[in-house]
Design a protein around this motif. Structure first.
Motif, PDB file in Angstrom:
ATOM      1  N   ARG A 249       1.094  -1.177  -0.481  1.00 49.52           N
ATOM      2  CA  ARG A 249      -0.076   0.171   0.045  1.00 49.52           C
ATOM      3  C   ARG A 249       1.086   1.398  -0.401  1.00 49.52           C
ATOM      4  NH1 ARG A 249      -2.507   1.509  -1.179  1.00 49.52           N
ATOM      5  NH2 ARG A 249      -4.020   3.222   0.243  1.00 49.52           N
ATOM      6  N   ILE A 250       1.815   1.791   0.968  1.00 51.34           N
ATOM      7  CA  ILE A 250       3.035   2.292   0.952  1.00 51.34           C
ATOM      8  C   ILE A 250       3.032   2.919  -0.731  1.00 51.34           C
ATOM      9  CG2 ILE A 250       4.952   3.083   1.909  1.00 51.34           C
ATOM     10  CD1 ILE A 250       4.058   1.575   4.299  1.00 51.34           C
ATOM     11  N   VAL A 251       3.934   1.328  -1.112  1.00 53.33           N
ATOM     12  CA  VAL A 251       4.335   1.594  -2.474  1.00 53.33           C
ATOM     13  C   VAL A 251       3.094   2.146  -3.528  1.00 53.33           C
ATOM     14  CG1 VAL A 251       5.443   0.164  -4.422  1.00 53.33           C
ATOM     15  CG2 VAL A 251       6.403   0.415  -2.263  1.00 53.33           C
ATOM     16  N   GLN A 252       2.183   2.266  -3.469  1.00 51.68           N
ATOM     17  CA  GLN A 252       0.992   2.496  -4.058  1.00 51.68           C
ATOM     18  C   GLN A 252       0.687   3.611  -4.211  1.00 51.68           C
ATOM     19  OE1 GLN A 252      -1.626  -0.749  -3.134  1.00 51.68           O
ATOM     20  NE2 GLN A 252      -1.593  -1.957  -5.336  1.00 51.68           N
ATOM     21  N   GLN A 253       0.627   4.224  -2.786  1.00 55.21           N
ATOM     22  CA  GLN A 253       1.231   5.508  -3.080  1.00 55.21           C
ATOM     23  C   GLN A 253       1.990   6.494  -3.603  1.00 55.21           C
ATOM     24  OE1 GLN A 253      -2.420   6.922  -1.422  1.00 55.21           O
ATOM     25  NE2 GLN A 253      -1.284   8.662  -2.844  1.00 55.21           N
ATOM     26  N   MET A 254       3.019   5.981  -3.227  1.00 59.05           N
ATOM     27  CA  MET A 254       4.514   6.897  -3.431  1.00 59.05           C
ATOM     28  C   MET A 254       4.288   6.611  -4.712  1.00 59.05           C
ATOM     29  SD  MET A 254       8.493   5.700  -3.102  1.00 59.05           S
ATOM     30  CE  MET A 254       8.108   3.848  -4.788  1.00 59.05           C
ATOM     31  N   LEU A 255       3.763   5.835  -5.535  1.00 60.89           N
ATOM     32  CA  LEU A 255       3.554   5.599  -7.384  1.00 60.89           C
ATOM     33  C   LEU A 255       3.314   7.310  -7.850  1.00 60.89           C
ATOM     34  CD1 LEU A 255       4.196   2.175  -8.537  1.00 60.89           C
ATOM     35  CD2 LEU A 255       6.528   3.938  -8.330  1.00 60.89           C
ATOM     36  N   SER A 256       1.587   6.862  -6.770  1.00 55.39           N
ATOM     37  CA  SER A 256       0.640   7.614  -7.236  1.00 55.39           C
ATOM     38  C   SER A 256       1.030   9.274  -6.973  1.00 55.39           C
ATOM     39  CB  SER A 256      -0.256   7.579  -6.944  1.00 55.39           C
ATOM     40  OG  SER A 256      -1.237   8.669  -5.786  1.00 55.39           O
ATOM     41  N   ASP A 257       1.678   9.345  -5.483  1.00 54.20           N
ATOM     42  CA  ASP A 257       2.824  11.162  -5.159  1.00 54.20           C
ATOM     43  C   ASP A 257       3.623  11.304  -6.257  1.00 54.20           C
ATOM     44  OD1 ASP A 257       0.433  10.842  -3.321  1.00 54.20           O
ATOM     45  OD2 ASP A 257       1.953   9.878  -1.051  1.00 54.20           O
ATOM     46  N   LEU A 258       4.016  10.730  -6.227  1.00 57.82           N
ATOM     47  CA  LEU A 258       5.045  10.863  -7.048  1.00 57.82           C
ATOM     48  C   LEU A 258       5.038  10.851  -9.213  1.00 57.82           C
ATOM     49  CD1 LEU A 258       7.849   9.452  -5.234  1.00 57.82           C
ATOM     50  CD2 LEU A 258       7.631  11.293  -4.637  1.00 57.82           C
ATOM     51  N   ASN A 259       3.754  10.502  -8.854  1.00 59.21           N
ATOM     52  CA  ASN A 259       3.801  10.726 -10.540  1.00 59.21           C
ATOM     53  C   ASN A 259       4.247   9.932 -11.820  1.00 59.21           C
ATOM     54  OD1 ASN A 259       3.221  13.681  -9.516  1.00 59.21           O
ATOM     55  ND2 ASN A 259       1.594  13.116 -11.012  1.00 59.21           N
TER      56      ASN A 259
END
Length: 227
Positions: free
Chosen positions: A155-165
């Motif tokens: 979940r953290i990695v999914q959010q990170m990828l979204s946040d950093l585009n």
């Protein structure tokens, strides 16, 4: 099998590659759970790249970095038997050429990274997010394959990828278990014989609690019953 140890060779290979690339990042000591991710990746991409690197940045001072099992020759053999043809095996000098004391890092979202595993392992997910960002920029895959066993990490990695585009699709791989129900993990080798016999009871208990809850049992009632 192509084994890359440097960034230049990896990027040249990637530049000449045709088709979709899926990256399966690992810390080695591969087991059937890892191999299931490799096989899943092959169903979604023309080429699969497995990275093997024990990342020191995600280990705390009192954790098991020095003792973490390193079985590279065995890992490469298992990957070849599984049909994987490309592996990236960087070392600390490549990943952190200036050392780890004064480097840029990727901060994960606090709401996800300071609870559960993150509460007892401060800095762990900073190390995870930092090394994954480096691997993604080195290999430029379209797909990143991560196991659901480490669900908080997923979940953290999914959010990170979204946040950093970052234009990378995360492909979750279902948790794989040994015949007695214990989840496959590289750290299972640390268990004593007695601990290994007890460990599957945790999964069995959690499954039993889930069944009872679905059947209508309330949480206070389960707690009062000694669960």
């Amino acid at each position: 099998m192509a084994i890359f140890k440097d960034i230049a060779g990896l990027r040249q290979w990637r530049q000449n590659l045709r088709g979709t690339l899926a990256l399966v990042p690992t810390m080695g000591n591969l087991h059937d759970g890892h191999l299931a991710l490799v096989k899943l990746a092959a169903t979604r991409a023309e080429q699969v790249l497995v990275s093997i690197y024990v990342n020191p940045l995600q280990f705390g001072p009192q954790e098991d970095f020095a003792n973490y099992p390193r079985t590279l020759d065995q890992d490469l053999q298992r990957l070849q038997e599984a049909g994987c043809q490309t592996v990236f095996t960087p070392d600390d000098g490549l990943m952190y050429p200036r050392g780890r004391q004064d480097i840029s890092v990727v901060m994960p979202p606090r709401s996800l990274s300071t609870v559960l595993c993150g509460a007892s392992r401060p800095g762990h997910f900073v190390g995870v997010c930092t090394v994954l960002n480096k691997l993604l920029h080195m290999a430029s895959p379209e797909i990143l394959v991560l196991g659901e066993k480490d669900y908080q990490q997923l979940r953290i990695v999914q959010q990170m990828l979204s946040d950093l585009n970052l234009n990378v699709q995360v492909l979750p791989g279902p948790l794989q278990r040994e015949p007695d129900g214990l989840a496959y993990s590289s750290r299972n080798t640390f268990l004593s014989l007695a601990e290994r016999q007890v460990a599957p009871l945790l999964a069995a208990t959690l499954f039993d609690l889930a069944r009872r809850r679905i059947s209508g049992a309330d949480v206070p009632g389960l707690a009062a019953a000694g669960w």
